[in-house]
Design an enzyme around this catalytic site. Structure first.
Site, PDB file in Angstrom:
ATOM      1  N   HIS A   1     -67.058  32.271  28.708  1.00  0.00           N
ATOM      2  CA  HIS A   1     -65.625  32.218  28.402  1.00  0.00           C
ATOM      3  C   HIS A   1     -65.312  32.572  26.967  1.00  0.00           C
ATOM      4  CE1 HIS A   1     -64.438  30.080  32.163  1.00  0.00           C
ATOM      5  NE2 HIS A   1     -65.685  29.637  32.079  1.00  0.00           N
TER       6      HIS A   1
ATOM      7  N   LYS B   1     -50.309  27.443  24.176  1.00  0.00           N
ATOM      8  CA  LYS B   1     -51.760  27.581  24.285  1.00  0.00           C
ATOM      9  C   LYS B   1     -52.365  26.777  23.147  1.00  0.00           C
ATOM     10  CE  LYS B   1     -51.088  32.127  23.904  1.00  0.00           C
ATOM     11  NZ  LYS B   1     -51.804  32.579  25.064  1.00  0.00           N
ATOM     12  N   ARG B   2     -53.685  26.598  23.151  1.00  0.00           N
ATOM     13  CA  ARG B   2     -54.307  25.936  22.009  1.00  0.00           C
ATOM     14  C   ARG B   2     -53.982  26.676  20.724  1.00  0.00           C
ATOM     15  NH1 ARG B   2     -58.157  21.860  22.771  1.00  0.00           N
ATOM     16  NH2 ARG B   2     -58.571  22.073  20.549  1.00  0.00           N
TER      17      ARG B   2
ATOM     18  N   LYS C   1     -55.433  33.407  18.220  1.00  0.00           N
ATOM     19  CA  LYS C   1     -54.296  33.514  19.147  1.00  0.00           C
ATOM     20  C   LYS C   1     -53.010  33.905  18.431  1.00  0.00           C
ATOM     21  CE  LYS C   1     -56.322  30.014  22.252  1.00  0.00           C
ATOM     22  NZ  LYS C   1     -56.476  30.642  23.580  1.00  0.00           N
TER      23      LYS C   1
ATOM     24  N   THR D   1     -54.892  32.430  30.685  1.00  0.00           N
ATOM     25  CA  THR D   1     -54.425  32.129  32.043  1.00  0.00           C
ATOM     26  C   THR D   1     -52.957  31.718  32.011  1.00  0.00           C
ATOM     27  OG1 THR D   1     -55.488  29.977  31.708  1.00  0.00           O
ATOM     28  CG2 THR D   1     -56.587  31.529  33.170  1.00  0.00           C
TER      29      THR D   1
ATOM     30  N   LYS E   1     -49.427  32.332  34.516  1.00  0.00           N
ATOM     31  CA  LYS E   1     -48.418  31.345  34.939  1.00  0.00           C
ATOM     32  C   LYS E   1     -47.022  31.836  34.587  1.00  0.00           C
ATOM     33  CE  LYS E   1     -51.911  27.967  33.887  1.00  0.00           C
ATOM     34  NZ  LYS E   1     -52.475  27.178  32.778  1.00  0.00           N
TER      35      LYS E   1
HETATM   36  C1  26Q Z   1     -68.364  23.032  22.950  1.00  0.00           C
HETATM   37  C2  26Q Z   1     -69.265  22.281  22.228  1.00  0.00           C
HETATM   38  C3  26Q Z   1     -68.846  21.159  21.510  1.00  0.00           C
HETATM   39  C4  26Q Z   1     -67.506  20.784  21.565  1.00  0.00           C
HETATM   40  C5  26Q Z   1     -66.604  21.538  22.281  1.00  0.00           C
HETATM   41  C6  26Q Z   1     -67.029  22.667  22.977  1.00  0.00           C
HETATM   42  C7  26Q Z   1     -66.057  23.470  23.732  1.00  0.00           C
HETATM   43  C8  26Q Z   1     -65.143  22.860  24.577  1.00  0.00           C
HETATM   44  C9  26Q Z   1     -64.198  23.619  25.262  1.00  0.00           C
HETATM   45  C10 26Q Z   1     -66.026  24.849  23.616  1.00  0.00           C
HETATM   46  C11 26Q Z   1     -65.091  25.599  24.313  1.00  0.00           C
HETATM   47  C12 26Q Z   1     -64.166  24.995  25.143  1.00  0.00           C
HETATM   48  C13 26Q Z   1     -63.142  25.720  25.882  1.00  0.00           C
HETATM   49  C14 26Q Z   1     -63.016  27.031  25.896  1.00  0.00           C
HETATM   50  C15 26Q Z   1     -61.930  27.687  26.619  1.00  0.00           C
HETATM   51  O1  26Q Z   1     -61.019  27.053  27.130  1.00  0.00           O
HETATM   52  N1  26Q Z   1     -61.963  29.021  26.726  1.00  0.00           N
HETATM   53  C16 26Q Z   1     -60.915  29.750  27.434  1.00  0.00           C
HETATM   54  O2  26Q Z   1     -61.307  29.881  28.793  1.00  0.00           O
HETATM   55  C17 26Q Z   1     -60.247  30.421  29.560  1.00  0.00           C
HETATM   56  C18 26Q Z   1     -60.690  30.413  31.021  1.00  0.00           C
HETATM   57  O3  26Q Z   1     -61.639  31.394  31.248  1.00  0.00           O
HETATM   58  C19 26Q Z   1     -59.885  31.807  29.081  1.00  0.00           C
HETATM   59  O4  26Q Z   1     -58.763  32.237  29.808  1.00  0.00           O
HETATM   60  C20 26Q Z   1     -59.567  31.800  27.591  1.00  0.00           C
HETATM   61  O5  26Q Z   1     -59.383  33.109  27.141  1.00  0.00           O
HETATM   62  C21 26Q Z   1     -60.699  31.126  26.825  1.00  0.00           C
HETATM   63  O6  26Q Z   1     -60.353  31.009  25.459  1.00  0.00           O
END
Ligand code: 26Q
Length: 818
Positions: free
Chosen positions: A351, A537-538, A543, A645, A649
């Site tokens: 991702h 979004k985050r 972004k 995503t 929506k």
């Molecule tokens: C990892 C290690 C330690 C702490 C946190 C994390 C961590 C947690 C969540 C790293 C990444 C995430 C989330 C990532 C994320 O949401 N990515 C998004 O995924 C979506 C679904 O595929 C995409 O549409 C987005 O583009 C992408 O940014």
């Protein structure tokens, strides 16, 4: 099986009985929370009938099952979704009404299950809905976090994090399964030896043992008995395993394991607790799947034929060594047999392409915490190295190795141990193959594939926007609820002035609902006859919320210079959480809020520009924000957003995409055509060229572009804050640290894109047509399509079949399944 939801009368009776037997009170005397819990219990128990026949059908027909391992499931609320999917919403709504109750008051008592950060977690939740609705056996596996991602409040323009106590009223959907608990072991010492037959033996003396206890949540499909399971693992003490004198510390460590969702700040710091969480739910999930398989098939020989495991990013990648451990140490398979089984079972979804966000763990930490797992990873690495040498690719090894620089590279482990590696949008998968994982793509071209994301159009269109759904049904029938590609039928009517007018009326109704939320919760008045421009979004630099607010700052400053300049009246909505440790992101939130304060309180400007920051972006906020939008801001630096995503929506609800050629925006314009979206800005190859030539100079742009200069200068000249240093991080990031995400480079193009959108918006028939085309073409972005592709091309799943008796037992008429 008696179905209490088969009539309004029997439902009312059942609810009253449930309240009085559960809480010892008449319905009329009970508390709202009690009535809510009773209703939840009735719905869950009804789903239990479908749950039972689903499990029986899967077992008896030996249906292949998927286990979706994800550290995050951003489920949001389930009440409306479950009632609608079960086809009993109207019975319940009417029954409650006859009891003098408004179903809406029940819906809002449910806390969002916010067990995730953003896109990745919500994708997992959408996938569960589509799996069940397509009659596929797909289980979710995750952690039962006691607190969701923090709740965001805004105080003096700044983000403040509060705990998200989502379990305060309990969780009406979950079923506690203490009988299925398993032990998970950490740390300690491992003594390994070979016996005289060369077989490996080990005796493990862990230093920390916890009991993983599952809570199961039923996932009901749309108008079908198929009901899958989301299994959430909680940690409890293992009574036998407390070391003398260590009770307090032990209790604390157990409790900490499932306390919080780790925030994604896109820089991976090696936090030991996070690694513990990862192994905790992996170990428990693997133990369960092995147990189930042995129960159903007697042995594990056909595991890869009957089980598929999908890794949602690298967070659960320890599945690979853990499954190796179990197969070899507990079930006596040889390395080669086990490796064959593991690699045919496991598949990996990536991702992210941000290098700093790829998961890496210190080798020492992993070795100390998981000695046997680490040993297996070393052996995977050794054998992989041998394979690479054997195939004459030694020169590529250093970029593919798992163990290097004292770190464990989780993405490389994932690729080596899986039979499939996919990205989440076309351009993202291309970037994986051509750059991030190029060496692997040369070695294992057959592993790589793309699965463009989708979102469940049932939650994001049908249930959250009933006004639009009714309108669509009137024109194209209700087939699109099961077959989203039927939305395309709307193409026949996009020029119909009657539909256009009715659509605008629906859009206005949705804007009123959002405006109502803003008035009640934020005390802000919003004019629903302005254009609604939304970015939710985050918060992350890539972004580029900054680009968005810069455009707004520019409009305002220009109005101040030129009293005759009157922009198209627009309300700009932002909603975004920043990771607590991400200082730059927090400063951007502060800037947005300070700009909002200034503009909204300026009577000359506020009829034309309003800025609303909606705190605490969440599934429930998205459900009222996305469908009120006219414009969907998807403006990441090209090449950085894996998919996005939210863009889908918004599109489903008719908003036009104002975006860069990044992530799934590329496919959105592929579907609607360039004339029905507004694409602007640098493209991936242009950005790569600029980087290659090292030719980017933010100062040159600053000096040559007076509009931009005016905006940048305003950061530090007390326009937005009395303190000239208030936005120093932002200024430094752009002007001293080289503007990594090309905000300045895209500024002009972004202004022009907005100008084009404004002109377009004034041409009502053209605008309505474009919005309707977006809806008509959005079927492709249903996660039903995505899941079909995963099921056919990666998992090899077949549909669950039900007999007539099973339909009956589940309380379903076969007619519902159309
Ligand atoms: C990892 C290690 C330690 C702490 C946190 C994390 C961590 C947690 C969540 C790293 C990444 C995430 C989330 C990532 C994320 O949401 N990515 C998004 O995924 C979506 C679904 O595929 C995409 O549409 C987005 O583009 C992408 O940014």
């Amino acid at each position: 099986m008696k179905n209490i939801f088969s009539s309004v009368e029997s439902f009312k009776e059942a609810l009253k009985t449930e309240v009085s037997s559960r809480f010892g009170r008449e319905f009329e005397d009970s508390y709202p929370e009690e009535r809510y819990q009773a209703l939840g219990a009735l719905i869950r128990d009804q789903a239990g009938n479908s749950w039972k026949v689903t499990k029986e059908s899967v077992r008896d027909n030996k249906t292949k099952q998927l286990y979706y391992f994800s550290m995050e499931f951003l489920m949001g609320r389930l009440m409306v979704n479950n009632l609608m999917n079960m086809g009993i919403y109207d019975v319940v709504r009417q029954g409650l009404e006859e009891l003098g109750e408004d179903i809406h008051n029940y819906e809002v008592l449910e806390a969002d299950a916010g067990l995730g950060n953003g896109g990745l977690g919500r994708l997992a939740a959408c996938f569960l809905d589509s799996l069940a609705s397509l009659n596929l056996a797909g289980n979710g596996n995750c952690i039962r976090y006691h607190y969701g991602l923090f709740k965001q409040e805004i105080v003096d323009g700044c983000q403040v994090e509060k705990p998200d106590c989502w379990l305060r009223l309990g969780n009406v959907w979950e079923v506690w399964k203490p009988q299925h608990a398993v032990q998970v072991k950490f740390g300690g010492t491992l003594n390994a030896y070979m016996d005289q037959f060369g077989k490996f033996h080990s005796s493990y003396n862990p230093s920390f043992v916890v009991r993983a206890v599952p809570y199961d949540v039923p996932i009901v499909g749309y108008h079908t008995p198929t009901t899958n399971t989301l299994r959430l693992w909680d940690a409890e003490v293992d009574e036998e395993s407390v070391q003398a004198g260590n009770l307090d510390r032990y209790l604390h460590d157990v409790q900490a394991l499932t306390a919080n969702v780790y925030p994604d700040d896109s820089t991976i710091e090696g936090k030991e607790l996070r690694l513990k969480q990862e192994y905790f739910f992996v170990c428990a999930g693997v133990a369960q799947l092995i147990r189930n398989h042995i129960r159903d098939y007697g042995d594990l020989n056909n595991l890869a034929d009957k089980v598929a495991i999908q890794l949602n990013d690298t967070h659960p990648v320890l599945v690979i060594p853990e499954l190796m451990r179990v197969l070899m140490d507990d079930y006596s398979y040889t390395w080669d047999q086990a490796w064959d089984m593991v690699t045919h079972t496991v598949a990996y979804t990536n991702h992210t392409i941000l290098a700093e966000a790829l998961e890496r763990w210190p080798q020492d930490m992993m070795r100390n915490l998981l000695p046997r797992i680490y040993m297996i990873i070393e052996e995977i690495e050794r054998r992989f190295h041998y394979e690479v040498q054997h195939r004459g690719m030694e020169h590529l090894f250093s970029q593919m190795s798992i163990l290097a620089g004292n770190q464990v590279n989780m993405a490389n482990l994932a690729v080596i141990g899986s039979h499939s590696v996919n990205g989440v949008a076309k351009i993202h998968s291309e970037i994986l193959v051509n750059s991030v994982l190029a060496q692997f793509a040369a070695l294992y071209p057959e592993k790589f594939n793309n699965k463009t994301n989708g979102v469940t159009h049932r939650r994001w269109l049908v249930y959250s926007n009933p006004q639009l759904t009714d309108l669509l049904k009137k024109y194209i029938g209700d087939g699109f609820i099961r077959h989203p590609e039927e939305l395309e039928k709307l193409m026949d009517y996009v020029d119909d002035p009657k539909l256009q007018e009715e659509f605008f009326r629906v859009k206005r109704e949705r804007k009123l609902i959002l405006a109502d939320y803003c008035r009640k919760n934020l005390g802000i008045e919003v004019d629903v006859d302005t254009m609604f421009d939304c970015q939710s979004k985050r918060l992350h630099a890539y972004k580029r919320q900054l680009l968005n607010i810069f455009h707004i700052m520019y409009l305002y400053l220009r109005m101040k210079q030129d009293p005759n300049f009157k922009p198209v009246p627009t309300t700009y909505f932002f909603s975004a959480k920043a990771a607590p440790s991400y200082a730059l992101a927090k400063e951007i939130i502060k800037l947005i809020n300070k700009v909002a304060d200034r503009i909204n309180n300026d009577p000359a400007a506020s009829p034309y520009i309003k800025v609303v920051f909606i705190p605490n972006y969440s599934v429930s906020i998205a459900e009222i924000l996305c469908n009120a939008a006219d414009v969907s801001e998807q403006i990441s630096t090209a090449g950085k957003e894996a998919s996005g995503t939210g863009n889908m929506k918004y599109m489903m609800n008719g908003a036009l995409t104002l975006g860069t050629l990044d992530g799934a925006n590329v496919e959105i314009v592929d579907c609607v055509g360039y004339e029905n979206a507004k694409i602007f800005g640098l493209k991936v190859d242009q950005i790569e060229a600029i980087k290659r030539e090292n030719s980017y100079d933010p100062w040159r742009i600053y000096n040559s572009n007076p509009k931009l200069r005016m905006v940048i200068d305003s950061l530090t000249n007390t326009t937005w804050s009395e303190n000239p240093n208030e936005f120093q991080l932002i200024f430094n990031d752009l002007m001293l640290h080289h503007d990594e995400f090309f905000v300045l480079a895209d500024f002009d193009a972004y202004l022009m894109a907005h100008a084009d959108v404004n002109a377009w918006y004034k041409d009502k028939p053209a605008w309505a047509r474009a919005m309707l085309i977006n809806i008509a073409k959005s079927g492709y972005f249903s996660s039903d399509r995505t899941i079909r592709q995963y099921a056919d091309e990666i998992w090899g799943l077949d549909e669950i079949k039900f007999t007539d008796e099973q339909y009956k037992e589940a309380g379903f008429s076969k007619e519902l399944k159309k």
